[in-house]
Enzyme design. Structure first.
Site, PDB file in Angstrom:
ATOM      1  CB  SER A 185     100.544  55.752  20.325  1.00 31.17           C
ATOM      2  OG  SER A 185      99.730  56.731  19.710  1.00 31.17           O
ATOM      3  CG  HIS A 213     103.102  53.853  23.693  1.00 28.80           C
ATOM      4  ND1 HIS A 213     102.272  52.762  23.661  1.00 28.80           N
ATOM      5  CD2 HIS A 213     102.314  54.939  23.495  1.00 28.80           C
ATOM      6  CE1 HIS A 213     101.025  53.152  23.433  1.00 28.80           C
ATOM      7  NE2 HIS A 213     101.023  54.477  23.328  1.00 28.80           N
ATOM      8  CE  LYS A 244      99.382  52.964  26.403  1.00 32.35           C
ATOM      9  NZ  LYS A 244      98.548  53.719  27.364  1.00 32.35           N
TER      10      LYS A 244
END
Length: 399
Positions: A185, A213, A244
């Site tokens: 990240s 992610h 996300k």
């Protein structure tokens, strides 16, 4: 010293070290051109990689979910809070990883933090001799999950497959668990998942992949890091977040059905927490449709083009753009004060880019964490790169 005096002294120390965190308030939805503390800005700090957090199709699905299921779940999943929308979402998420995890089932958590804490505590409860092998740059939620699990933890160097092999060879644990982010990240690079999985299969260990992610962004259909690398194994445990790239909220763990059943029994962050509103699960079904469909593919393609635009535009002398092909594009400045000054200079120009400092990153590697979204305009990304170049030159002249 009185408690409040001690507290204020510690806060002052953080301020002196340029480590005190502050919040800014957005007056807009999660978009790339928000109004922040009353100012129009260009945001390069969100993890909304596909630009779905304000997508009208998902908003309509959320409204429909509220009409059908109300605003709350009422209880934990094991009492009365498990609604049909939750069940449908878990079935759909299991299908997302079915090509990669045999006999997969999925379990929906309220947050990625809760998912990581829950799966680690659940596995720790399986046996008296569980040992964890943790990547050096793992996310805080994984680190905290290991601490709460109260099991021996061995940390291997960043992407150091050889060191991990030695650790696994030396372990006499009954259950071995390797834990890693897929996309790191703060660095934006990818873990060597094929090599890690090969080690786990050879040493009869599980591999827990935190794809916070990567989910929605990596892979031809947006199925994440496992699709990106073409992996398939019953040694895989997969965690994906849904706040996300998916643009809503929550997270899930997918693994062999027997492990998911065990987590329902022993993952404390699942068992003892009120379930997320079912309307969110209903909205996520619409998000998954977009991710897998042609619009999702087009958004991923745009995102990759923007990564190239930024990389080509940055012409750095002392600062360093880390080698990342993902939406996370860090620029390492080094000194905390210099990183804070750079972030402020960008903010004054209308660019919202956070400065990331220790303890989130190692001392001496404070950085600007630029994150890109498919909704960004290429010209704005190019202008951001020019602004970063100018600010670096200015700091160089002052040195």
């Amino acid at each position: 010293m009185k408690p409040l005096e001690s507290l204020r002294r510690r806060l002052a120390q953080l301020e002196e070290q340029d480590l005190r965190r502050v919040r800014r308030t957005s007056d807009s939805p999660c978009i790339v051109q928000p109004v922040v503390d009353g100012r129009p800005m260009l945001a390069f700090c969100s993890n909304d990689y596909l630009g779905l957090a304000n997508d009208p199709r998902i908003a309509r699905a959320l409204q429909e979910g509220v009409d059908r299921f109300g605003t709350g779940s009422g209880a934990s999943h094991l009492i009365s809070g498990h609604h049909r929308a939750h069940a449908r979402l878990e079935e759909r998420l299991a299908a997302f990883v079915a090509d990669h995890v045999p006999d997969a089932q999925a379990l929906y958590f309220s947050t990625g933090y809760m998912a990581n804490v829950g799966v680690l505590a659940g596995i720790a409860a399986l046996d008296d001799r569980v040992e964890v092998f943790s990547e050096q740059l793992n996310h805080a939620s994984l680190i905290d999950g290991m601490r709460l699990a109260r099991v021996p933890v061995n940390v291997y160097g960043h992407c150091d497959v050889g060191a991990l092999d030695d650790m696994l060879s030396a372990s006499a644990a009954n259950i071995k668990l390797v834990v890693t982010d897929s996309v790191f990240s703060m660095d934006g690079d990818l873990a060597p998942l094929p090599e890690l999985l090969a080690l786990c299969e050879r040493h009869d260990a599980w591999l827990l992949v935190d794809d916070a992610h990567g989910f929605g962004v990596l892979g031809e259909r947006g199925h994440g890091a496992l699709e990106h690398f073409g992996l398939r194994s019953d040694h895989l445990i997969y965690m994906g977040t849904l706040g996300k790239a998916a643009g809503v909220a929550g997270a899930f763990v997918a693994a062999d059905a027997s492990l998911i059943d065990w987590l329902v029994q022993r993952a404390r962050s699942y068992v003892f927490s009120t379930a997320s509103p079912p309307a969110l699960a209903h909205a996520l079904l619409a998000s998954l449709d977009i991710i897998e469909g042609p619009d999702g593919a087009a958004r991923r393609e745009r995102l990759q083009s923007l990564v190239s635009t930024l990389a080509q535009g940055l012409q750095l002398r002392r600062w360093r753009r880390l080698d990342s092909s993902t939406a996370i594009q860090p620029v390492v400045v080094g000194d905390n004060a210099h990183a804070m000054a750079a972030a402020k200079a960008l903010y004054d120009l209308g660019y919202w880019v956070p400065a990331i400092r220790p303890p989130t990153v190692p001392a001496g590697t404070a950085r600007l964490r630029v994150t890109l979204s498919a909704d960004h305009d290429p010209a704005d990304v190019a202008r951001l790169a020019e602004a970063v170049n100018r600010i670096e030159r200015h700091q160089e002249d002052l040195a």
